[in-house]
Structures are given as structure tokens and as C-alpha cells.
Design a protein around this motif. Structure first.
Motif, short mmCIF file in Angstrom:
data_model
loop_
_atom_site.label_atom_id
_atom_site.label_comp_id
_atom_site.label_asym_id
_atom_site.label_seq_id
_atom_site.Cartn_x
_atom_site.Cartn_y
_atom_site.Cartn_z
N ASP A 57 0.85 -1.19 0.00
CA ASP A 57 0.00 0.00 0.00
C ASP A 57 0.89 1.24 0.00
OD1 ASP A 57 -2.07 1.80 0.17
OD2 ASP A 57 -2.57 1.34 2.25
N ASP A 59 0.60 4.22 -1.18
CA ASP A 59 0.03 5.54 -0.87
C ASP A 59 -0.70 5.56 0.47
OD1 ASP A 59 -2.24 4.10 -1.55
OD2 ASP A 59 -2.82 5.43 -3.20
N HIS A 60 -0.65 4.48 1.20
CA HIS A 60 -1.20 4.37 2.56
C HIS A 60 -2.68 4.75 2.65
CE1 HIS A 60 2.92 3.78 3.84
NE2 HIS A 60 3.25 4.86 3.17
N ASP A 61 -3.45 4.34 1.65
CA ASP A 61 -4.89 4.62 1.68
C ASP A 61 -5.72 3.43 2.12
OD1 ASP A 61 -4.71 2.97 -0.54
OD2 ASP A 61 -5.81 4.33 -1.87
N GLY A 62 -5.06 2.33 2.48
CA GLY A 62 -5.76 1.14 2.94
C GLY A 62 -6.14 0.17 1.84
N VAL A 63 -5.88 0.53 0.59
CA VAL A 63 -6.18 -0.35 -0.53
C VAL A 63 -4.86 -0.90 -1.07
CG1 VAL A 63 -7.23 -0.54 -2.82
CG2 VAL A 63 -8.22 1.00 -1.12
N GLU A 66 -3.08 -1.61 -5.86
CA GLU A 66 -4.02 -0.89 -6.73
C GLU A 66 -3.68 -1.01 -8.21
OE1 GLU A 66 -5.66 2.80 -4.33
OE2 GLU A 66 -3.53 2.48 -3.97
#
Length: 73
Positions: A57, A59-63, A66
Motif C-alpha cells: 500500500d 500511498d497508505h490509503d488502505g487499498v 491498486e
């Protein structure tokens, strides 16, 4: 729901809570850390939420993953 379990080694009964089948029952933390080691978005999501030292992850957005597995989430 509670179920009654009879112990094989004593006459005592134990009560255990019956749990629904976990959504991710087929996965376990096994040291994999990267998206290239995953086979699906579901698997990557399990790893990022349950296993240490994952690197999925950026970008550390929880997804996780991607670009490979979780496109459009």
C-alpha cells in the motif's frame, strides 16, 4: 450459537462459541509481503489487514495492490 463439546479425556462438558466461517479462511500469514506474490485483491486485502511487514500500500490509503489486483477500489 453455542455448541456443547464433550471432552475425550474427562466427563466435563465445555461450551464453545460456534463462529461463522471467516471470509478469508483460505489465507494465512506466511511471510509474503509484495503484490507480485498475491493472486487476487481479496488475498492482498487479507495480508495487508492481518500480516506484519507487508509492502502493498504505497500511498497508505488502505487499498493494497491498486495497480495489479485492486484496480478501481
Amino acid at each position: 450459537m453455542l455448541i456443547l463439546v464433550n471432552s475425550l479425556f474427562s466427563s466435563d462438558y465445555q461450551y464453545e462459541e460456534e463462529r461463522d466461517t471467516p471470509e478469508y479462511e483460505n489465507y494465512q500469514c506466511d511471510g509474503r509481503e509484495y503484490c507480485s506474490q498475491m493472486t487476487s485483491c481479496e488475498e492482498a486485502t487479507y495480508f495487508i489487514n492481518n500480516c506484519p511487514n507487508t509492502k502493498m500500500d504505497g500511498d497508505h490509503d488502505g487499498v493494497p495492490c491498486e495497480r495489479q489486483w485492486c484496480k478501481g477500489l
